[in-house]
Design a protein around this motif. Structure first.
Motif, PDB file in Angstrom:
ATOM      1  N   LEU A   8     -12.575 -17.670 102.632  1.00 39.27           N
ATOM      2  CA  LEU A   8     -13.222 -18.104 101.395  1.00 39.27           C
ATOM      3  C   LEU A   8     -12.218 -18.929 100.606  1.00 39.27           C
ATOM      4  CD1 LEU A   8     -14.962 -14.737 100.444  1.00 39.27           C
ATOM      5  CD2 LEU A   8     -15.910 -16.655 101.758  1.00 39.27           C
ATOM      6  N   ILE A   9     -12.485 -20.222 100.465  1.00 41.84           N
ATOM      7  CA  ILE A   9     -11.548 -21.112  99.790  1.00 41.84           C
ATOM      8  C   ILE A   9     -11.991 -21.255  98.345  1.00 41.84           C
ATOM      9  CG2 ILE A   9     -10.357 -23.330  99.888  1.00 41.84           C
ATOM     10  CD1 ILE A   9     -10.103 -21.453 102.417  1.00 41.84           C
ATOM     11  N   GLY A  10     -11.237 -20.648  97.447  1.00 45.47           N
ATOM     12  CA  GLY A  10     -11.626 -20.522  96.046  1.00 45.47           C
ATOM     13  C   GLY A  10     -11.998 -19.077  95.796  1.00 45.47           C
ATOM     14  N   GLY A  11     -11.243 -18.436  94.925  1.00 47.37           N
ATOM     15  CA  GLY A  11     -11.485 -17.007  94.664  1.00 47.37           C
ATOM     16  C   GLY A  11     -11.969 -16.774  93.249  1.00 47.37           C
ATOM     17  N   GLY A  12     -12.727 -17.739  92.717  1.00 43.94           N
ATOM     18  CA  GLY A  12     -13.256 -17.614  91.357  1.00 43.94           C
ATOM     19  C   GLY A  12     -14.521 -16.782  91.319  1.00 43.94           C
ATOM     20  N   GLN A  13     -15.466 -17.218  90.486  1.00 42.84           N
ATOM     21  CA  GLN A  13     -16.691 -16.434  90.284  1.00 42.84           C
ATOM     22  C   GLN A  13     -17.515 -16.322  91.569  1.00 42.84           C
ATOM     23  OE1 GLN A  13     -16.936 -14.704  87.763  1.00 42.84           O
ATOM     24  NE2 GLN A  13     -17.211 -15.785  85.835  1.00 42.84           N
ATOM     25  N   LEU A  41      -5.226 -13.137  90.780  1.00 41.18           N
ATOM     26  CA  LEU A  41      -6.689 -13.041  90.778  1.00 41.18           C
ATOM     27  C   LEU A  41      -7.218 -12.655  92.159  1.00 41.18           C
ATOM     28  CD1 LEU A  41      -9.266 -13.826  88.924  1.00 41.18           C
ATOM     29  CD2 LEU A  41      -9.299 -15.904  90.314  1.00 41.18           C
ATOM     30  N   VAL A  42      -6.761 -13.355  93.206  1.00 43.27           N
ATOM     31  CA  VAL A  42      -7.322 -13.062  94.537  1.00 43.27           C
ATOM     32  C   VAL A  42      -6.766 -11.766  95.115  1.00 43.27           C
ATOM     33  CG1 VAL A  42      -8.119 -15.349  95.222  1.00 43.27           C
ATOM     34  CG2 VAL A  42      -5.733 -14.747  95.640  1.00 43.27           C
TER      35      VAL A  42
END
Ligand code: APR
Length: 311
Positions: A8-13, A41-42
């Protein structure tokens, strides 16, 4: 068989929700990747999700990472790296900033995970998936944009609400670009096999079509600091699952068109068969003149943005 791996590239919302859904569905082990500034965050989301896995007893694990080496060997990659919209913005307003991010992400996919089935979610959707395809040099069947599953899901939701009927019996089709001129195909949508046009009055149906087209903006206006995340996550997982389990579901998505719908060399939303071979089929629908005109309008918007992309 080997456990599957999901990058998963991007660990935002959206990324966080993707990680949760992927392990809850036991699809495979997850690497939640983000830039170094988002390392806490991640790593935090990974730890949090791994701890809750005991509650339901699923065996897949999430790893938070800022190192592309950890993404290597992924069977599926879902890209949500990028900035979301703020109130008043169109998806096209994100082009410059998100294209910069996509150039970095696509080059790394080419280097570290060239065999993955790659699903792009970053906006403006149809232009970003085009840039991804060109830069990462992926086979055309292994790259797709997620928009149609979400757009049809919004349409189905509003139809079920209007009729106070189960969403399970609503079938709907939305074609075209992921913008305000996407084309919900009312004539091809049914409830329990009965055409929508026989169930809902024309003006009410037009209002549902409009709300579907502007579904993303409605959420941006409510959230104020970002855009939709539960829906995009669940919709992307449906596509990933169809690939990983070779379900061969027919799901709408943005794929490279080569003459279908009169379009050549652009990514555009159409019904796709997704299985172990990635995008195994692009299905064409016979359209009447007004549907063709609406689709052409949507294509011209996509084309304008894509043609402005400098790779
Ligand atoms: N590589 C990896 N991750 C990156 C990079 C990069 N080069 N640049 C930014 N990111 C990360 C950010 O650090 C952030 O954690 O992408 C993440 C995006 O998360 P959010 O800001 O929460 O955005 P989200 O709501 O998840 O939406 C992401 O999907 O629907 C689209 O329009 C939306 O383009 C947006 C994207």
């Amino acid at each position: 068989t080997r456990k599957k791996k999901i990058g998963l590239i991007g660990g935002g919302q959206i990324g966080g929700n993707l990680a949760l859904l992927a392990v809850q569905k036991n699809l495979g082990d997850v690497v939640l990747f983000d830039i170094p500034a988002a390392e806490g965050l991640v790593k935090g989301k990974a730890l949090d999700i791994n701890q809750l896995s005991a509650v339901d007893g699923y065996d897949c694990r999430v790893t938070g990472s800022t190192d592309w080496k950890d993404v290597a060997g992924s069977d599926v990659i879902i890209i949500t790296a990028g900035v979301p919209r703020k109130p008043g913005m169109s998806r096209e307003d994100l082009l410059d900033i998100n294209l910069k991010i996509m150039k970095d992400v696509a080059a790394n996919i080419k280097q570290h995970a060239p065999n993955a089935f790659v699903i792009n979610v970053a906006n403006p959707l149809d232009a970003m998936v085009f840039a991804l395809y060109k830069i990462a040099e992926l086979p055309k069947n292994m790259v797709v944009g997620m928009a149609g599953v979400l757009d049809t899901s919004r349409f189905k939701c509003f139809v079920a609400e209007a009729l106070n009927t189960s969403i399970r019996d609503v079938e709907a089709l939305v074609l075209g670009g992921h913008g305000d001129d996407m084309v919900p195909l009312v004539r091809h949508s049914t409830v329990g096999g009965v055409p929508l046009t026989e169930l809902i009055a024309k003006d009410k149906l037009e209002a549902i079509v409009k709300r579907t087209r502007e579904g993303g903006a409605e959420l941006v206006a409510l959230y104020k600091t970002g855009s939709a995340y539960f829906g995009p996550a669940a919709s992307s997982i449906a596509m990933a699952e169809s690939f990983l389990l070779d379900r061969k579901r027919v799901l709408p998505g943005a794929a490279l068109l080569e003459g279908q719908y009169g379009i050549n060399g652009y990514f555009f939303g159409a019904p796709l068969q997704i299985g172990a071979g990635g995008v195994e089929k692009v299905i064409t629908v016979q359209l009447d003149d007004s549907e063709k005109a609406a689709l052409e309008k949507s294509f011209q918007s996509v084309k304008k943005t894509v043609d402005s992309v400098k790779l």
